[in-house]
Design a protein around this motif. Structure first.
Motif, PDB file in Angstrom:
ATOM      1  N   GLY A 186       0.745  -1.343   0.156  1.00  0.00           N
ATOM      2  CA  GLY A 186       0.011   0.062  -0.140  1.00  0.00           C
ATOM      3  C   GLY A 186       0.853   1.197   0.045  1.00  0.00           C
ATOM      4  N   CYS A 187       0.228   2.403   0.169  1.00  0.00           N
ATOM      5  CA  CYS A 187       0.977   3.860   0.150  1.00  0.00           C
ATOM      6  C   CYS A 187       0.371   4.566   1.374  1.00  0.00           C
ATOM      7  N   GLY A 188       1.484   4.532   2.332  1.00  0.00           N
ATOM      8  CA  GLY A 188       0.774   5.653   3.626  1.00  0.00           C
ATOM      9  C   GLY A 188       0.472   6.847   3.295  1.00  0.00           C
ATOM     10  N   GLN A 189       0.544   7.339   1.945  1.00  0.00           N
ATOM     11  CA  GLN A 189      -0.033   8.576   1.847  1.00  0.00           C
ATOM     12  C   GLN A 189      -1.647   8.837   1.568  1.00  0.00           C
ATOM     13  N   LEU A 190      -2.135   7.426   1.535  1.00  0.00           N
ATOM     14  CA  LEU A 190      -3.576   7.396   1.156  1.00  0.00           C
ATOM     15  C   LEU A 190      -4.054   6.018   1.352  1.00  0.00           C
ATOM     16  N   MET A 191      -4.722   5.718   2.617  1.00  0.00           N
ATOM     17  CA  MET A 191      -4.905   4.271   3.051  1.00  0.00           C
ATOM     18  C   MET A 191      -6.196   4.316   3.804  1.00  0.00           C
ATOM     19  N   ALA A 192      -7.162   3.378   3.316  1.00  0.00           N
ATOM     20  CA  ALA A 192      -8.353   3.342   4.028  1.00  0.00           C
ATOM     21  C   ALA A 192      -8.621   2.120   4.429  1.00  0.00           C
ATOM     22  N   VAL A 193      -8.999   1.835   5.862  1.00  0.00           N
ATOM     23  CA  VAL A 193      -9.098   0.712   6.633  1.00  0.00           C
ATOM     24  C   VAL A 193     -10.218   0.597   7.447  1.00  0.00           C
ATOM     25  N   ARG A 194     -10.962  -0.357   7.435  1.00  0.00           N
ATOM     26  CA  ARG A 194     -12.052  -0.558   8.238  1.00  0.00           C
ATOM     27  C   ARG A 194     -11.571  -0.521   9.844  1.00  0.00           C
ATOM     28  N   ARG A 195     -12.267  -0.141  10.630  1.00  0.00           N
ATOM     29  CA  ARG A 195     -11.861   0.430  12.020  1.00  0.00           C
ATOM     30  C   ARG A 195     -11.658  -1.270  12.913  1.00  0.00           C
ATOM     31  N   ARG A 196     -12.592  -2.138  12.300  1.00  0.00           N
ATOM     32  CA  ARG A 196     -12.518  -3.518  13.174  1.00  0.00           C
ATOM     33  C   ARG A 196     -11.281  -4.488  12.567  1.00  0.00           C
ATOM     34  N   ALA A 197     -10.968  -3.973  11.402  1.00  0.00           N
ATOM     35  CA  ALA A 197      -9.803  -4.754  10.757  1.00  0.00           C
ATOM     36  C   ALA A 197      -8.657  -4.087  11.415  1.00  0.00           C
ATOM     37  N   TYR A 198      -8.628  -2.760  11.364  1.00  0.00           N
ATOM     38  CA  TYR A 198      -7.497  -1.966  11.965  1.00  0.00           C
ATOM     39  C   TYR A 198      -7.244  -2.618  13.332  1.00  0.00           C
ATOM     40  N   GLY A 199      -8.134  -2.701  14.292  1.00  0.00           N
ATOM     41  CA  GLY A 199      -7.905  -3.162  15.588  1.00  0.00           C
ATOM     42  C   GLY A 199      -7.482  -4.562  15.570  1.00  0.00           C
ATOM     43  N   ALA A 200      -8.374  -5.422  14.734  1.00  0.00           N
ATOM     44  CA  ALA A 200      -7.782  -6.926  14.864  1.00  0.00           C
ATOM     45  C   ALA A 200      -6.311  -7.196  14.279  1.00  0.00           C
ATOM     46  N   ALA A 201      -5.654  -6.134  13.599  1.00  0.00           N
ATOM     47  CA  ALA A 201      -4.356  -6.364  13.145  1.00  0.00           C
ATOM     48  C   ALA A 201      -3.221  -5.492  14.143  1.00  0.00           C
ATOM     49  N   GLY A 202      -3.803  -4.885  15.209  1.00  0.00           N
ATOM     50  CA  GLY A 202      -3.047  -4.275  16.202  1.00  0.00           C
ATOM     51  C   GLY A 202      -2.698  -2.709  15.909  1.00  0.00           C
ATOM     52  N   GLY A 203      -3.257  -2.201  14.664  1.00  0.00           N
ATOM     53  CA  GLY A 203      -3.159  -0.959  14.292  1.00  0.00           C
ATOM     54  C   GLY A 203      -1.637  -0.520  14.268  1.00  0.00           C
ATOM     55  N   HIS A 204      -1.461   0.716  14.210  1.00  0.00           N
ATOM     56  CA  HIS A 204       0.071   1.145  13.929  1.00  0.00           C
ATOM     57  C   HIS A 204       0.897   0.599  15.118  1.00  0.00           C
ATOM     58  N   ALA A 205       0.490   0.492  16.311  1.00  0.00           N
ATOM     59  CA  ALA A 205       0.918   0.074  17.498  1.00  0.00           C
ATOM     60  C   ALA A 205       1.709  -1.440  17.248  1.00  0.00           C
ATOM     61  N   ALA A 206       1.205  -2.143  16.371  1.00  0.00           N
ATOM     62  CA  ALA A 206       1.760  -3.351  16.029  1.00  0.00           C
ATOM     63  C   ALA A 206       3.326  -3.128  15.186  1.00  0.00           C
ATOM     64  N   PHE A 207       3.499  -1.989  14.730  1.00  0.00           N
ATOM     65  CA  PHE A 207       4.902  -1.789  14.133  1.00  0.00           C
ATOM     66  C   PHE A 207       5.410  -0.474  14.707  1.00  0.00           C
ATOM     67  N   ALA A 208       5.183  -0.028  15.914  1.00  0.00           N
ATOM     68  CA  ALA A 208       5.592   1.383  16.576  1.00  0.00           C
ATOM     69  C   ALA A 208       6.890   1.841  16.004  1.00  0.00           C
ATOM     70  N   SER A 209       8.069   0.871  15.639  1.00  0.00           N
ATOM     71  CA  SER A 209       9.510   1.053  15.617  1.00  0.00           C
ATOM     72  C   SER A 209       9.659   1.170  13.877  1.00  0.00           C
ATOM     73  N   ARG A 210       8.583   0.981  13.157  1.00  0.00           N
ATOM     74  CA  ARG A 210       8.662   0.931  11.722  1.00  0.00           C
ATOM     75  C   ARG A 210       8.335   2.095  10.797  1.00  0.00           C
ATOM     76  N   MET A 211       9.105   2.509  10.023  1.00  0.00           N
ATOM     77  CA  MET A 211       8.502   3.631   9.106  1.00  0.00           C
ATOM     78  C   MET A 211       7.658   3.385   8.165  1.00  0.00           C
ATOM     79  N   HIS A 212       7.873   2.115   7.370  1.00  0.00           N
ATOM     80  CA  HIS A 212       7.035   1.808   6.196  1.00  0.00           C
ATOM     81  C   HIS A 212       5.729   1.546   6.238  1.00  0.00           C
ATOM     82  N   ASP A 213       4.703   2.372   6.794  1.00  0.00           N
ATOM     83  CA  ASP A 213       3.257   1.857   7.274  1.00  0.00           C
ATOM     84  C   ASP A 213       2.767   1.543   5.901  1.00  0.00           C
ATOM     85  N   GLY A 214       3.053   1.787   4.551  1.00  0.00           N
ATOM     86  CA  GLY A 214       2.306   1.339   3.388  1.00  0.00           C
ATOM     87  C   GLY A 214       2.689   0.032   3.363  1.00  0.00           C
TER      88      GLY A 214
END
Length: 371
Positions: A197-225
């Motif tokens: 994906g591209c961190g500039q523009l990314m849509a995600v369902r709230r429930r899927a985001y929570g199930a994946a741990g959100g951004h907290a799951a990769f707190a030390s990583r830059m490449h959110d895309g």
């Protein structure tokens, strides 16, 4: 030797050209009608020049109900004041003042995590402050998610490039994405390795985001895309890439220095690893630079077969790049200087790998991070 190199260059060029054309044929703009209410989430650090136009574009959305939440991440240029003024005038806008960056977190990752917790709607649309949304962007992205049964959808906005460095280097993002990620296979298989994906523009369902741990799951990583789509897939969700050129634009970097620094900050989470970079060097140098070198040598030496094979390889590469440029509205300079752009990208990756091995730190937005 020259003939062998010409054959190698042709094989690698053909791989790129075929993959690129297949991917362009299946990469489509989102076409669904807006389904759910959308929270447009904008992390901002020293974005006084960008935040006003970004808010204008976000608030102009039609076809779906939106709120716009901006997290000010310790700005020193008055970004927060601009947002606060807009929030007073429009109840759809909210300003969140970011908490102190915890140890082990990346600034943007922490900002997005806080934004997700402040959001109220079932679809979270993460948008960088330098992205300008078309009026139907949120509706089309949320609608496409509903139409395809997706949990996350992302795409690269149309890239605004003004300096020569931007025109030559930034399109190489699409060279690697469309030339080496098999989109039909990525859609058919749930394997997290195919998540992109591209961190500039990314849509995600709230429930899927929570199930994946959100951004907290990769707190030390830059490449959110890359990280968020892969984690959504790993938690059982479906993700896809779309062509976001018609629904958003972005000027990613301003000038040569920003291009080098920006590409460097994500390098060691992408190509610039000891295992990956030699492979990428073979694919990119061998398929995009070598054919032009062997063609020149073959013409000078009068090596007919090498000239024919190398000429065919060059035609395949440039043909695919023309198709990419037309579809994604890229500068023609990016096509003409394509081999140079590939060389610059490889140079950035090798320097980043060298710096990482020596423990040098990568800087971005006034913060230093481990290389």
């Amino acid at each position: 030797m020259l003939l062998a190199l010409s054959i190698l260059g042709l094989a690698l060029a053909a791989l790129f050209a075929v993959m690129c054309l297949v991917n362009l044929s299946v990469l489509r703009p989102p076409e669904g009608a807006g389904e759910a209410a959308v929270s447009i989430l904008i992390p901002a650090r020293d974005e006084a020049e960008n935040i006003g136009p970004a808010l204008d574009a976000a608030l102009a959305q039609r076809g779906v109900s939106v709120e716009v939440v901006v997290l000010d991440d310790g700005s020193s240029d008055g970004t927060d004041e601009i947002v606060a003024e807009r929030a007073e005038a429009d109840p759809r806008v909210r300003l969140v003042r970011g908490a102190v960056l915890p140890k082990g977190w990346i600034g943007k990752t922490h900002a997005c995590w806080q934004l997700s917790r402040a959001a109220r709607h079932p679809v979270l649309l993460f948008v960088d402050a330098d992205v300008r949304l078309a009026p139907d962007a949120a509706a089309r992205m949320s609608g496409e998610m509903a139409r395809q049964g997706l949990d996350l959808i992302s795409g690269f906005p149309g890239q605004v490039t003004r300096t020569w460095a931007e025109k030559i280097v930034i399109p190489q993002i699409f060279t690697t994405l469309l030339g080496y990620l098999p989109l039909p296979m990525a859609r058919a298989r749930p394997d997290p390795a195919f998540g992109a994906g591209c961190g500039q523009l990314m849509a995600v369902r709230r429930r899927a985001y929570g199930a994946a741990g959100g951004h907290a799951a990769f707190a030390s990583r830059m490449h959110d895309g890359l990280e968020l789509p892969r984690r959504v897939r790993a938690s059982g969700g479906r993700t896809d890439l779309c062509d976001a050129t018609p629904i958003a634009t972005c000027r990613m970097y301003d000038g040569a220095g920003a291009v080098w620094q920006g590409f460097s900050k994500n390098a060691t989470e992408g190509m610039a690893t000891k295992r990956a970079l030699p492979v990428w060097t073979l694919l990119l140098f061998g398929g995009h630079v070598l054919p032009f070198l062997t063609l020149a040598v073959a013409l000078i030496w009068g090596a007919a077969w090498s000239a024919v094979l190398s000429g065919l390889a060059c035609a395949l590469v440039l043909g695919a790049r023309v198709a990419m440029a037309v579809r994604l509205r890229q500068s023609w300079l990016s096509v003409a200087a394509h081999p140079l752009g590939v060389l610059v990208v490889l140079a950035i990756q090798w320097v980043a790998l060298w710096n990482g091995a020596r423990g040098r730190r990568a800087g971005w937005r006034g913060r230093d991070y481990p290389a």
